[in-house]
Design a protein around this motif. Structure first.
Motif, PDB file in Angstrom:
ATOM      1  N   SER A 167       6.420 -29.908  37.270  1.00  0.00           N
ATOM      2  CA  SER A 167       6.938 -31.004  36.426  1.00  0.00           C
ATOM      3  C   SER A 167       5.793 -31.841  35.870  1.00  0.00           C
ATOM      4  O   SER A 167       5.840 -32.302  34.720  1.00  0.00           O
ATOM      5  N   GLN A 214      13.762 -32.806  34.475  1.00  0.00           N
ATOM      6  CA  GLN A 214      14.291 -32.261  35.731  1.00  0.00           C
ATOM      7  C   GLN A 214      15.500 -33.091  36.200  1.00  0.00           C
ATOM      8  O   GLN A 214      16.528 -32.548  36.549  1.00  0.00           O
ATOM      9  N   ASP A 230      12.601 -28.237  32.046  1.00  0.00           N
ATOM     10  CA  ASP A 230      12.297 -28.455  33.461  1.00  0.00           C
ATOM     11  C   ASP A 230      13.558 -28.228  34.297  1.00  0.00           C
ATOM     12  O   ASP A 230      14.430 -29.081  34.351  1.00  0.00           O
TER      13      ASP A 230
HETATM   14 MG    MG Z   1       9.653 -30.477  39.395  1.00  0.00          MG
END
Ligand code: MG
Ligand code: ADP
Length: 600
Positions: A395, A437, A511
């Motif tokens: 990330s 994410q 993500d």
């Molecule tokens: Mg991550």
């Protein structure tokens, strides 16, 4: 003009008309006052509603406007007596009230613009505290700046020219401007930034500029209210524009609904009626021979209780996020947002290089090195899978490559151009779109508005897909009016992709887009991602824990482990790479592990 606005305007005109024909001076006075407060609360609502930032400082601008208007219109002789030290350029003139209001508006809009630029750099509570500072500073200046004011003493003798009809006209103008702005492309991007400033910037929205514009327009309306206030009362002093007023204006806005223009008007009506009622009983009264004693402070107590009840029972205010139009079932929501077309030069410009290059990036968080000298390039027409254990830096890599995260060493180039760090807006404009994410949508905006906000923020080719086309691309056709936060997980993730697509990206960084999805949703998502590569030619960086999916979809796979890039290669190469198997699965063979992994 929208039906809701027309209804509000007609109601204002009818009230003002009836007052003019039938009412005596006391009621006329109250009605004029009511409409001026509408201007002020609607003006405050433009800021609070569109930026989501509460302001305590608006009465400061109202005060400056009131003083400026008074100075401009006061008869010269009176002015010389009240403020003998005024500079001649102000002391020797006495302007028509309309001209004075115009000058006040322009002057305050300029000041609002300058201060807005400064305040727009602050977020949330810091910005609110800054407005509080402005209120206190301005109050001190008004009391101390006796050249332009009379200190704490009242300025009087300002011609009282405001009638209920004039005040109603101003209120209608404020309502029209506020409503138009809210649904304009500038208002839309400001509301998007209100919901999530980081996601807004990553969608190409210039958050600071949009906040500064919101502040400027809000201050211009406040200036109109302040000028009218002076021309209505004829006499005022600095204490009128202090905490009491801040409290009343905010109470009205919060009771009505801070993000709704209709709510602002409703809030003024409710609190005004409540205050007027309580003011009558405050000195005490007789009922059926029983004497109710005087209750001093009843009006303030009543307003406070209304505020507390609202916050408790209906925190978003009476109207919530809705306007009158949203309650009129026959009114269709606005659908007019269009992308700005790129110039020919821009179309044939650096975009044709189409390469996202990350070179030698190192990122440290205190003692943790999240990325160590990582270099990776993303080409068009490819899916580059990025895998690695939890905490390996995936990330962080994506955030560095999309301008969200600043890094310690290295460079990121988009299409051959070196990008400045921490400037996600510029990345979006250069063709890098991303999802998060932890889903970051503009939660309280509709599906349509989520996509539209990104679409209006970034120019694109004239033949770039429309909002409807983008939504059907991610299987969200027909969901336009749903509020984003009411969607299912899978739909929210697809909406995030749609929003990224609205910026016409060359590269899409995803993500963990399949996180929280069931197998049907994951399969649907995989199809979408493949078609974005195969049909649109996007370069896609795909982070996911679904290893079989990554190996199946990707052209190349990169593996991160503890911040180091340990392998890049075809899915077959990665599957057999001993370093990868060791880092990712322990010591067993890849096929065994893949089976075990898939089984869990
Ligand atoms: Mg991550
Ligand atoms: P991944 O996405 O691969 O799971 P991350 O990029 O989120 O990993 O995190 C990489 C490392 O950086 C982890 O050790 C994590 O704890 C650390 N890290 C990530 N974000 C932050 C942050 N905002 N502040 C401090 N440490 C962070």
């Amino acid at each position: 003009m929208k039906p809701g606005v027309i209804i509000l305007a007609v109601v204002c005109l009818v009230i003002a008309g009836l007052t003019t024909v039938f009412a005596g001076p006391a009621i006329s006075n109250t009605v004029s006052n009511f409409f001026i407060v509408v201007v002020l609360v609607v003006g405050l609502g433009v800021h609070v509603g569109n930026s989501g930032i509460v302001s305590f400082g608006h009465p400061a601008f109202m005060a400056i406007a009131a003083y400026l208007t008074a100075i401009l219109v006061l008869p010269v002789a009176r002015k010389k007596a009240l403020m003998p030290n005024l500079p001649d350029i102000l002391g020797d003139i006495s302007l028509n009230p309309v001209v004075a209001i115009m000058i006040t508006l322009i002057f305050l809009a300029l000041i609002g613009g300058l201060i807005g630029l400064a305040i727009s750099r602050l977020n949330g509570a810091s910005a609110t505290i800054a407005t509080l500072g402005l209120l206190i500073i301005t109050h001190s200046l008004l009391v101390g700046g006796t050249t332009f004011t009379r200190g704490a003493q009242a300025v009087y003798g300002v011609p009282k020219v405001v009638t209920p009809l004039i005040a109603a006209g101003a209120a209608i103008a404020a309502i029209i401007l506020a409503d138009w702005f809210k649904y304009s492309r500038w208002g839309l991007v400001a509301r998007a930034a209100r919901e999530d400033a980081v996601a807004a910037a990553a969608s190409g929205i210039s958050v600071q500029r949009s906040r500064a514009l919101v502040f400027t327009i809000s201050i211009a309306l406040t200036a109109l209210g302040g000028g009218l206030f002076a021309l209505h009362l004829g006499v005022f002093s600095p204490k009128e524009f202090y905490f009491n007023l801040t409290f009343s204006l905010l109470a009205m806005l919060i009771v009505g609904g801070g993000t709704s223009t209709t709510g602002a008007v409703a809030g003024v009506a409710i609190i005004t009626l409540l205050s007027e009622g309580l003011r009558r009983v405050e000195p005490g009264f007789d009922i059926g021979g029983v004497t109710v004693p005087a209750l001093f402070g009843l009006t303030t107590i009543g307003t406070s209780l209304a505020l507390i009840c609202t916050l408790y029972l209906r925190p978003e205010g009476l109207m919530g996020l809705k306007e009158l139009d949203d309650h009129l079932t026959w009114v269709r929501p606005l659908r007019g947002y269009k992308r700005k077309n790129l110039s020919r030069a821009a179309l044939s410009g650096p975009k044709h290089l189409r390469l996202l290059e990350v070179h030698g990036i190192t990122k440290r968080y205190g003692g943790v090195t999240a990325l160590q000298d990582v270099s990776l390039a993303l080409n068009p027409n490819e899916i580059l899978g990025l895998i690695g254990p939890n905490g390996s830096g995936k990330s962080t890599f994506l955030s560095c490559a999309s301008g969200i995260q600043a890094f310690d060493e290295g460079t990121v180039q988009v299409n051959g151009i070196a990008m400045r760090q921490s400037d996600p807006t510029a990345f979006a404009h250069a063709g890098v779109g991303r999802t998060f994410q932890n889903i970051r949508l503009f939660s309280r905006l509709s599906v349509y508005e989520n996509v539209a906000a990104a679409l209006v923020a970034v120019p694109g080719a004239a033949d770039a897909p429309s909002i409807a086309q983008i939504l059907s691309r991610v299987n969200l056709a027909g969901m336009d009016d749903r509020i984003a936060e009411t969607l299912s997980y899978g739909q929210q993730r697809r909406l995030e992709i749609a929003r990224a697509l609205a910026t016409c990206p060359s590269f899409l960084l995803l993500d963990e887009p399949a996180a929280g999805m069931n197998s049907t949703e994951t399969a649907e998502l995989a199809n979408i991602i493949c078609s974005l590569r195969d049909v649109d030619g996007l370069g896609i960086l795909l982070i996911d824990h679904d290893l079989p999916m990554i190996l199946r979809l990707s052209n190349r796979v990169a593996v991160l482990n503890e911040g180091h890039l340990i392998a890049v290669g075809s899915p077959a190469e990665i599957r057999e790479n001993p370093k990868v198997t060791a880092a990712y699965f322990g010591e067993r063979s890849a096929d065994q592990n893949l089976e075990a992994y898939t089984a869990t």
